[in-house]
Scaffold this motif. Structure first.
Motif: not given
Length: 199
Positions: A76, A79, A81
């Protein structure tokens, strides 16, 4: 009197702040002296804090193992995220129903009202994850593993692994960092208590 005034100011901020506003309130960091005057009895303070929350008996989201949780966290961050990161950390309802009632902050000599303690936790967590994503997000980190204490401490129905370190390797250089707070487990589900870290 100074301690009570400081507590009232922080509590007022907690009542007014959403999670996003708590991020803005995180700087400068708030220090915790250890003992704070109570304003309401525990039962009433907890009732008010839970008033708009659905009761929960289990951790939701997170991961089915500690290894999976840490791998998801690294992915995460790489990316950026933020949705995944939110799903891996203790929610307000989980804090209210599963964590706070048996925590040290629910009793003397460390008693803090749940709204205040939650606000301080969110502020440090938001500050921590913002630093992680800003400094390390959007690129491959070279995740090489992590290390936590061999045994967990327990509190109520929760198990905690404190001080876990993540190892990264890049071009022969190895680094170990604490990028998140305690890992918690209940009923075979794992989440982060918060994202407070050493950055």
């Amino acid at each position: 009197m100074k301690t009570r005034n400081r507590t009232c100011i922080l509590l007022a901020a907690a009542l007014a702040c959403s999670a996003g506003e708590a991020r803005e309130a995180a700087s400068p960091p708030v220090t915790y002296s250890g003992v704070v005057d109570s304003i309401l009895p525990l039962e009433e303070a907890l009732r008010r804090f839970r008033a708009d929350l659905l009761e929960t008996t289990a951790l939701e989201g997170g991961a089915a193992s500690r290894d999976e949780l840490v791998r998801r966290f690294v992915r995460a961050v790489e990316t950026r995220d933020t949705t995944a990161l939110r799903q891996m950390v203790l929610s307000r309802a989980e804090y209210a129903w599963l964590y706070y009632p048996t925590s040290a902050f629910s009793r003397e000599p460390y008693y803090q009202m749940p709204q205040l303690n939650w606000f301080l936790n969110v502020a440090s967590s938001e500050k921590g994850i913002t630093r992680v994503v800003t400094r390390h997000g959007g690129r491959t980190l070279g995740f090489a593993g992590y290390q936590c204490p061999d045994s967990a401490r327990t509190d109520g129905g929760l198990s905690f692994w404190d001080g876990c370190l993540v190892t990264f390797e890049h071009e022969g250089d190895s680094r170990r960092m604490r990028l998140f707070g305690s890992i918690i487990e209940r009923g075979g589900r794992y989440k982060f208590y918060s994202y407070a870290n050493d950055l």
